[in-house]
Design a protein around this motif. Sequence first.
Motif, PDB file in Angstrom:
ATOM      1  N   ASN A 146      -0.979  44.234  36.248  1.00 45.63           N
ATOM      2  CA  ASN A 146      -0.356  43.193  36.782  1.00 45.63           C
ATOM      3  C   ASN A 146       0.592  43.631  37.160  1.00 45.63           C
ATOM      4  N   ILE A 147       1.569  43.233  38.912  1.00 47.81           N
ATOM      5  CA  ILE A 147       2.919  43.606  39.539  1.00 47.81           C
ATOM      6  C   ILE A 147       2.580  42.119  39.621  1.00 47.81           C
ATOM      7  N   VAL A 148       4.080  41.964  39.375  1.00 50.27           N
ATOM      8  CA  VAL A 148       4.731  40.862  39.057  1.00 50.27           C
ATOM      9  C   VAL A 148       6.508  40.577  39.863  1.00 50.27           C
ATOM     10  N   ALA A 149       6.963  41.381  41.105  1.00 50.47           N
ATOM     11  CA  ALA A 149       7.707  41.245  40.858  1.00 50.47           C
ATOM     12  C   ALA A 149       7.836  43.155  42.188  1.00 50.47           C
ATOM     13  N   ILE A 150       8.800  43.220  43.295  1.00 52.59           N
ATOM     14  CA  ILE A 150       9.146  44.444  43.633  1.00 52.59           C
ATOM     15  C   ILE A 150       9.923  43.844  44.598  1.00 52.59           C
ATOM     16  N   HIS A 151      11.262  44.530  44.326  1.00 53.54           N
ATOM     17  CA  HIS A 151      12.458  44.371  44.949  1.00 53.54           C
ATOM     18  C   HIS A 151      13.390  45.448  44.678  1.00 53.54           C
ATOM     19  N   GLN A 152      15.227  45.654  45.338  1.00 59.01           N
ATOM     20  CA  GLN A 152      15.860  46.157  44.809  1.00 59.01           C
ATOM     21  C   GLN A 152      17.016  45.540  43.950  1.00 59.01           C
ATOM     22  N   HIS A 153      17.832  46.719  43.698  1.00 60.18           N
ATOM     23  CA  HIS A 153      18.651  46.169  42.080  1.00 60.18           C
ATOM     24  C   HIS A 153      19.878  46.609  42.625  1.00 60.18           C
ATOM     25  N   MET A 154      19.919  47.243  43.747  1.00 58.50           N
ATOM     26  CA  MET A 154      21.319  47.636  43.863  1.00 58.50           C
ATOM     27  C   MET A 154      21.685  47.558  45.689  1.00 58.50           C
ATOM     28  N   THR A 155      23.179  48.191  45.759  1.00 59.21           N
ATOM     29  CA  THR A 155      23.053  47.893  47.253  1.00 59.21           C
ATOM     30  C   THR A 155      23.434  49.264  47.414  1.00 59.21           C
ATOM     31  N   TYR A 156      23.669  50.511  48.621  1.00 57.91           N
ATOM     32  CA  TYR A 156      24.094  51.825  48.717  1.00 57.91           C
ATOM     33  C   TYR A 156      24.065  52.217  47.781  1.00 57.91           C
ATOM     34  N   GLU A 157      22.910  52.157  47.122  1.00 61.35           N
ATOM     35  CA  GLU A 157      22.703  53.509  46.122  1.00 61.35           C
ATOM     36  C   GLU A 157      22.184  54.683  47.606  1.00 61.35           C
ATOM     37  N   GLN A 158      22.629  56.318  46.491  1.00 61.58           N
ATOM     38  CA  GLN A 158      21.319  57.109  47.492  1.00 61.58           C
ATOM     39  C   GLN A 158      20.352  58.246  46.238  1.00 61.58           C
ATOM     40  N   PRO A 159      19.591  58.216  46.592  1.00 62.48           N
ATOM     41  CA  PRO A 159      18.645  57.959  47.085  1.00 62.48           C
ATOM     42  C   PRO A 159      18.641  56.000  47.561  1.00 62.48           C
ATOM     43  N   ARG A 160      17.858  55.184  48.122  1.00 62.92           N
ATOM     44  CA  ARG A 160      16.893  54.663  48.302  1.00 62.92           C
ATOM     45  C   ARG A 160      16.312  53.981  46.513  1.00 62.92           C
ATOM     46  N   ILE A 161      16.475  53.114  45.458  1.00 64.36           N
ATOM     47  CA  ILE A 161      15.225  52.596  44.935  1.00 64.36           C
ATOM     48  C   ILE A 161      14.618  51.204  44.861  1.00 64.36           C
ATOM     49  N   MET A 162      13.434  51.780  45.197  1.00 67.32           N
ATOM     50  CA  MET A 162      13.440  49.997  44.422  1.00 67.32           C
ATOM     51  C   MET A 162      12.422  50.469  43.107  1.00 67.32           C
ATOM     52  N   PHE A 163      12.764  48.102  42.496  1.00 64.71           N
ATOM     53  CA  PHE A 163      12.631  48.048  40.983  1.00 64.71           C
ATOM     54  C   PHE A 163      11.016  47.846  41.565  1.00 64.71           C
ATOM     55  N   PHE A 164      10.198  47.926  40.833  1.00 66.38           N
ATOM     56  CA  PHE A 164       8.956  47.287  40.296  1.00 66.38           C
ATOM     57  C   PHE A 164       8.640  46.714  38.807  1.00 66.38           C
ATOM     58  N   HIS A 165       8.683  44.473  38.520  1.00 70.72           N
ATOM     59  CA  HIS A 165       7.953  44.546  37.317  1.00 70.72           C
ATOM     60  C   HIS A 165       6.754  44.199  37.011  1.00 70.72           C
ATOM     61  N   TYR A 166       5.780  44.784  36.085  1.00 68.44           N
ATOM     62  CA  TYR A 166       4.961  44.878  35.637  1.00 68.44           C
ATOM     63  C   TYR A 166       5.031  44.225  34.502  1.00 68.44           C
ATOM     64  N   TRP A 167       3.055  43.282  33.857  1.00 69.71           N
ATOM     65  CA  TRP A 167       2.655  42.487  32.641  1.00 69.71           C
ATOM     66  C   TRP A 167       1.630  43.511  32.516  1.00 69.71           C
ATOM     67  N   GLY A 168       0.974  43.823  31.804  1.00 67.80           N
ATOM     68  CA  GLY A 168      -0.113  44.357  31.175  1.00 67.80           C
ATOM     69  C   GLY A 168      -1.211  44.051  29.535  1.00 67.80           C
TER      70      GLY A 168
END
Length: 306
Positions: free
Chosen positions: A256-278
């Motif tokens: 299960n995916i429970v969140a999708i968002h970013q943790h930082m600004t101005y990072e290179q490359p841009r990194i997305m984070f998603f949290h999960y539960w199984g």
Amino acid sequence: MKTIFVAIAISLATVANGSAALDTAKIDQITGLKGKLNEKEGVYRVTFPRDDVKVVVDGWTMPPFMGLGTWAAFTKGARTEAMVMGDTVLFEDEVNAAMTTALDNGLNVTALHNHFFFDQPKVFFMHIEGEGTVEKLASAVKKVYDTTKAIRGANAKPAESFSFAGQPSLPEKNSITAAPLNEILGAQGEAKDGMVKFTIGRPAKMHGVNIDKDMGVNTWAAFAGSDDNAVVDGDFAVTEDELQPVLRSLLKDKINIVAIHQHMTYEQPRIMFFHYWGRGQAKDLANAIKGGFLVGGLLKVTSPLP
């Protein structure tokens, strides 16, 4: 003569623009909603309120007008006939089914988060986008909406747990065996009180500084419970190109995916984070997480650094 040519050019441009206009009637027909055109922006937007479930925020019954509206906005695409963006109001037991439907029908899921505190039941917002024909995009949006309607049709009250009828509770004492998980994930997990956690960093830069695992650019998976009755939770750090395929991989394996968002600004490359539960057997959960690692290239980190 010059005036005539200018007039012809304007006329041809008008015809061309008219022929390229969105088929708004088709959007209405497919989605079953009556949209509204913003002529200045060239955007046709369909929306409906989530008024099928009473939502209370901080003790106050919230009218849908105050931020419980699902919407999808269509405009002409640069590379395709159309582009769509939208935000879908979801309850916890609708999220993963709606996300799966979106991904299976060619839409991208770009964020999943909350907008409120102290909301009952909890409300989440799933952002989508896609490119293609009007028919394809409107049909995909309709299928997402139909998915949530089917869930609420079967049970008007949103579920309060991932657990299904008859599923045993997690044991009070954790007893995860680390060795099989170490072998599956190809890493030495950190063991504590019968739990096991794996953390994989990936290089990035922020403000000209190299950042990696201990600065928070990491994917992790923590296992608890027993070998036969386990839970896994964690976070994936992925590039924008990796996000959709890794989401698909985990959803396919019932994570299960429970969140999708970013943790930082101005990072290179841009990194997305998603949290999960199984939930499930520890080995099965580890193999599901490994599948996400492989799809995202995380077992061999390839993030480009500037």
